[in-house]
Motif scaffolding. Structure first.
Motif, mmCIF file in Angstrom:
data_model
loop_
_atom_site.group_PDB
_atom_site.id
_atom_site.type_symbol
_atom_site.label_atom_id
_atom_site.label_comp_id
_atom_site.label_asym_id
_atom_site.label_seq_id
_atom_site.Cartn_x
_atom_site.Cartn_y
_atom_site.Cartn_z
ATOM 1 N N MET A 144 0.870 -1.179 0.000
ATOM 2 C CA MET A 144 0.000 0.000 0.000
ATOM 3 C C MET A 144 0.905 1.227 0.000
ATOM 4 S SD MET A 144 -2.652 -1.365 2.906
ATOM 5 C CE MET A 144 -1.295 -2.169 3.778
ATOM 6 N N PRO A 145 0.369 2.367 -0.361
ATOM 7 C CA PRO A 145 1.223 3.564 -0.451
ATOM 8 C C PRO A 145 1.934 3.908 0.851
ATOM 9 C CG PRO A 145 -0.876 3.957 -1.558
ATOM 10 C CD PRO A 145 -1.000 2.630 -0.877
ATOM 11 N N HIS A 146 1.258 3.656 1.993
ATOM 12 C CA HIS A 146 1.829 4.088 3.266
ATOM 13 C C HIS A 146 2.143 2.922 4.217
ATOM 14 C CE1 HIS A 146 0.806 8.107 2.009
ATOM 15 N NE2 HIS A 146 -0.470 7.751 1.845
ATOM 16 N N LEU A 147 2.075 1.696 3.738
ATOM 17 C CA LEU A 147 2.352 0.538 4.607
ATOM 18 C C LEU A 147 2.567 -0.685 3.736
ATOM 19 C CD1 LEU A 147 2.450 -0.542 7.574
ATOM 20 C CD2 LEU A 147 0.004 -1.064 7.331
ATOM 21 N N ASN A 148 3.611 -1.457 4.040
ATOM 22 C CA ASN A 148 3.806 -2.716 3.336
ATOM 23 C C ASN A 148 3.881 -3.860 4.333
ATOM 24 O OD1 ASN A 148 6.533 -3.058 4.295
ATOM 25 N ND2 ASN A 148 7.208 -1.604 2.713
ATOM 26 N N VAL A 149 3.893 -5.074 3.831
ATOM 27 C CA VAL A 149 3.863 -6.273 4.670
ATOM 28 C C VAL A 149 5.025 -6.297 5.652
ATOM 29 C CG1 VAL A 149 4.233 -8.767 4.614
ATOM 30 C CG2 VAL A 149 2.502 -7.715 3.136
ATOM 31 N N PHE A 150 6.214 -5.952 5.198
ATOM 32 C CA PHE A 150 7.397 -6.065 6.054
ATOM 33 C C PHE A 150 7.345 -5.052 7.203
ATOM 34 C CE2 PHE A 150 8.632 -7.724 1.904
ATOM 35 C CZ PHE A 150 9.103 -8.978 2.271
#
Length: 608
Positions: free
Chosen positions: A60-66
């Protein structure tokens, strides 16, 4: 039946999030959910409530899985984490799984969603159970399950830290500009230890004086209750800033940091002794009493390992026990050799019992009015092959602590019956004599004890009336239910029972009304100095009056002067025992006494 599920959805598309919730509801779940799409919102959601599962878009633009997995790790949360994405490469999936993700699926293939969630929830439950089991195991390795106190392992860890702090402080005193204590020394320290000055310390080693007697007479359950009650009493007495550990069945260690003077440690021991004076109210028991023996070791003794400090405190505690119940002893290096001797004495006592290397002496019990010989009290003696005569107060308590009192008591009873049988064959007067035998609480609890009495009486052709058993009042009070049943069986066998050392224990006069007893035996502490202390004579008169009102006779111990005999006789005391009449004698001396009994009786009568 529908299942509730708390779902944290990491998704920047409201439509995709709604599709996930519809799939979950169709799969049988009642949802509590929240959708977030950035790290700040996720952090806030994690603080708001616990989540059962996290469903996350890959990017996502402001959050990723890691980043999301890192937030979970930082909070040490073990929550199933499933990646649900439109497209994602195999390399990224592998990396995400290594980072902590549990599964991955495509948004257009949600048929796997419910089975995967069911599986991951079950696995999470198993992981939680495993963590609880490990935590409990770790707790049990450091804490005592009965009292909740630290155990020996944790106590030694904390003592090690305190020793290191003192050593570090000593180095700092020599090289102050290059010294910085290692903060890791303060991890998991006992309350307040990290803030304590690195001065001296003391260790108190406490042992319950009557634990073994209570365990054998009242049972293991009540003994455990006594230990737990003692732990609570120690915490109330010492407060939360002093560490207390349970390090044995009935043993506690107390760590006193920042103690400079011996007098400070002794003052703490005195507070404990005072706290232990009150009775313990345990289930199904009106009251139980137990004092404590305390050993003290100070840090200036200079040991470098915690085990040596603890051993030294234990050694001092055993020296306190040798002084009597409820005593304190300060460790001195020469005590170590004494401890080794005490252990050897225990082994020697066991051998002496097995090889019958003990012997009995007999002290006459005399009618104060006529001088007639009433009987004897049997007193066990031990002549050690190397140490000579060992006083009973040196080995009886060892026998009680180790359970050797059972075979010792059996041997005493058998020897008394054998000897009385010999005297009855030689002296007609011995037919009517009684021999008194002391009985401990541990023997009273022995299920084979009554059968042994039957066997010995039958084997040596004796009557029950020839035997009298002496039991202290504290033993009877703490075993009233069992004691009553046993005493009634003894009564049926015509075996008499006397209360030994009456007036010195924890008296409850009500038991005298219903227990089937025959005699009160006045302790020598009341008889001594009756000539010069009117209070003693008044106490003796009260005991005699009480006994007679209940139909009991009275024996006074420790009669040493004609004046004492005259006072006792004037107070109505029937019988006396003491050096005025005779010291304890061996069987050969008793033979001579019985041969010359008429003359001896006249001499006793004239003693006053």
């Amino acid at each position: 039946m529908r299942k509730s599920l708390r779902v944290l959805i990491l998704e920047d598309s409201p439509d995709d999030a709604e599709l996930l919730t519809i799939a979950l509801q169709q799969g049988g779940y009642d949802l509590i959910y929240e959708r977030v799409d950035n790290a700040i919102a996720m952090t806030k959601a994690l603080k708001m409530q616990p989540w059962d599962i996290v469903l996350a878009d890959y990017s996502m633009p402001h959050l990723n899985v890691f980043s999301a997995l890192r937030l979970l790790r930082e909070r040490e949360l073990d929550v199933p984490f499933i990646i649900i994405s439109g497209k994602v490469s195999e390399e990224i999936v592998v990396a995400a799984m290594k980072a902590g993700a549990h599964d991955c699926m495509l948004k257009d293939k949600l048929t796997r969603l419910i089975p995967v969630i069911d599986r991951e929830l079950k696995e999470a439950e198993l992981r939680a159970e495993r963590r609880q089991a490990i935590a409990k195991l770790e707790y049990l390795t450091l804490y005592d399950n009965l009292t909740g106190l630290p155990n020996t392992n944790l106590f030694l860890e904390h003592l090690t830290q305190l020793i290191k702090q003192r050593q570090t402080a000593a180095i700092c005193n020599v090289i102050p500009l290059h010294c910085s204590p290692d903060k890791s020394d303060y991890l998991d320290s006992p309350p307040g230890l990290e803030n304590q000055p690195t001065g001296g310390f003391a260790i108190l080693y406490l042992d319950l004086d009557r634990y073994q007697i209570i365990k054998y007479s009242l049972g293991h359950v009540l003994a455990d209750q006594l230990v737990a009650a003692t732990a609570r009493r120690l915490k109330n007495c010492l407060g939360n800033d002093i560490e207390i550990a349970r390090i044995g069945a009935d043993e506690f260690a107390i760590l006193l940091p920042n103690i400079q003077e011996v007098s400070e440690a002794i003052a703490v021991a005195d507070r404990i002794h005072q706290a232990m004076e009150a009775p313990f109210h345990l289930s199904d028991r009106p009251m139980v009493f137990s004092s404590a023996s305390i050993g003290i070791v100070m840090s200036h003794i200079g040991y470098q390992t915690p085990e040596k400090f603890l051993t030294a405190a234990d050694t001092a505690m055993h020296h306190a026990k040798l002084q009597g119940q409820g005593k304190t002893a300060l460790f001195e290096p020469q005590m170590q050799s004494s401890a080794i001797e005490s252990l050897q004495l225990q082994v020697d006592l066991q051998n002496a019992i097995q090889l019958e290397n003990l012997h009995l002496n007999y002290q006459p019990i005399v009618c104060l009015k006529t001088g007639e010989l009433k009987g004897f009290e049997a007193l066990v003696r031990w002549k050690h092959p190397r140490l000579g005569m060992i006083p009973p107060n040196k080995f009886i308590h060892i026998a009680e602590e180790t359970g050797l009192i059972i075979p010792l008591g059996k041997w005493v009873l058998a020897e008394v019956c054998r000897q009385l049988n010999l005297w009855q064959k030689k002296f007609p007067i011995a037919e009517s004599m009684t021999i008194s035998v002391n009985l401990s609480a541990i023997q009273l609890a022995d299920p084979d004890w009554l059968l042994q009495i039957d066997d010995f009486l039958a084997g040596y052709a004796l009557k029950g009336a020839n035997l009298k058993l002496e039991i202290t009042e504290s033993v009877l009070m703490e075993n009233a239910g069992r004691a009553t049943a046993i005493l009634e069986q003894l009564k049926a066998k015509q075996i008499q029972v006397s209360i030994d050392d009456f007036g010195t224990g924890y008296s409850s006069l009500s038991y005298l009304h219903y227990l089937p007893i025959d005699t009160l035996k006045i302790d020598r502490s009341f008889v001594s100095n009756m000539e010069v202390q009117p209070k003693n004579a008044t106490l003796v008169k009260s005991i005699v009056t009480l006994a007679h009102s209940l139909g009991l006779d009275v024996i006074a111990e420790g009669v040493e002067t004609p004046k004492q005999m005259a006072i006792l006789r004037s107070l109505g005391c029937e019988y006396g025992q003491g050096y005025l009449f005779s010291r304890p004698m061996d069987p050969e001396a008793i033979d001579f006494l019985l041969n010359n009994l008429p003359d001896q009786s006249q001499q006793w009568q004239k003693s006053s």
